[in-house]
Design an enzyme around this catalytic site. Structure first.
Site, short mmCIF file in Angstrom:
data_model
loop_
_atom_site.label_atom_id
_atom_site.label_comp_id
_atom_site.label_asym_id
_atom_site.label_seq_id
_atom_site.Cartn_x
_atom_site.Cartn_y
_atom_site.Cartn_z
N ARG A 8 11.09 -6.78 4.87
CA ARG A 8 11.05 -5.36 5.22
C ARG A 8 11.59 -5.14 6.64
O ARG A 8 12.28 -4.17 6.91
CB ARG A 8 9.61 -4.83 5.12
N ARG B 244 12.03 -2.50 11.46
CA ARG B 244 10.77 -2.10 12.11
C ARG B 244 10.44 -3.01 13.27
O ARG B 244 10.40 -4.23 13.13
CB ARG B 244 9.62 -2.14 11.09
N LYS C 238 0.82 -1.22 0.00
CA LYS C 238 0.00 0.00 0.00
C LYS C 238 0.85 1.27 0.00
O LYS C 238 0.60 2.18 -0.76
CB LYS C 238 -0.89 0.08 1.25
N ARG D 6 -9.66 1.75 9.21
CA ARG D 6 -9.36 0.34 9.45
C ARG D 6 -10.42 -0.32 10.31
O ARG D 6 -10.34 -1.54 10.52
CB ARG D 6 -8.02 0.23 10.19
N ARG E 163 -0.74 -8.88 13.43
CA ARG E 163 -1.25 -7.80 12.57
C ARG E 163 -2.18 -8.36 11.49
O ARG E 163 -3.19 -7.75 11.15
CB ARG E 163 -0.09 -7.03 11.93
#
Ligand code: AMP
Length: 189
Positions: A127, A133, A13, A88, A144
């Site tokens: 990632r 992260r 996204k 969301r 998640r």
């Protein structure tokens, strides 16, 4: 144009939103990016958001809605925007509806990036390695995805019932996905 970009964590996204925003000259409003900037700066909002983000949970609606309301009131959003990662939850949809109704405007299209779940997990793990992260450990990734399936996936049928949903495959290379998104948006306009 007022657009929403939806899809599970790792669907691409953010990357696609950046490209689409540049080509359509609209601001990219990413709630995840705004939260991360606040975490980095150590603001009160960042301190509050951090514990939810690190656990793979959603930041409470009240906090998130107030942040988006403030962002959408900035002058750069007057002519359009792309929301990435918001709404969301059903409550966020209602809140967004009322923010836009107050301005006498509405969403033009909701783009959902669909992806294979194994591919998503692979992307998120990569990632995490590249960006370090804290919310991309394997356990948090799994959480998640669960939260997304429970709270956010139902939003697609809600937007479909409003005739706004455009589903685009997020599989393949970046340019290919961008071409699909841009074609789908022009076809819907
Ligand atoms: P993202 O970069 O969009 O995947 O967002 C990273 C994290 O920020 C999410 O896992 C949530 O903890 C939080 N977050 C981002 N957007 C929202 C939202 N609309 N509602 C609640 N929490 C959010």
């Amino acid at each position: 144009m007022r657009l929403i970009m939806m899809g599970p964590p790792g669907a691409g996204k953010g990357t696609q939103a950046d490209i689409v925003c540049a080509s359509m000259s609209v601001p990219h409003v990413s709630t995840g990016d705004i939260f991360r900037a606040n975490v980095t700066q150590g603001t009160a909002l960042g301190i509050e958001a951090k514990r939810y983000m690190e656990a793979g949970e959603y930041v409470p609606d009240g906090v998130t809605n107030a942040m988006v309301r403030d962002r959408l009131e900035h002058a750069d959003c007057a002519g359009g925007f792309l929301l990435d990662g918001y709404p969301r939850t059903i409550e966020q949809v209602s809140e967004l509806d009322s923010m836009l109704a107050a301005q006498g405007v509405g969403i033009d299209a909701v783009v959902e990036l669909t992806v294979d779940i194994d591919e998503v997990v692979k992307r998120l793990v990569n990632r995490a390695i590249e960006q370090g992260r804290a919310d991309d450990t394997e356990e948090v990734i799994r959480r998640r995805l669960e939260v997304f399936a429970k709270q956010t996936a139902p939003l697609t049928s809600l937007y479909a019932s409003r005739g706004l949903l455009i589903q685009v495959s997020g599989m393949g290379d970046i340019a290919e996905v961008t071409a699909r998104i841009e074609a789908a948006i022009s076809a819907s306009a």
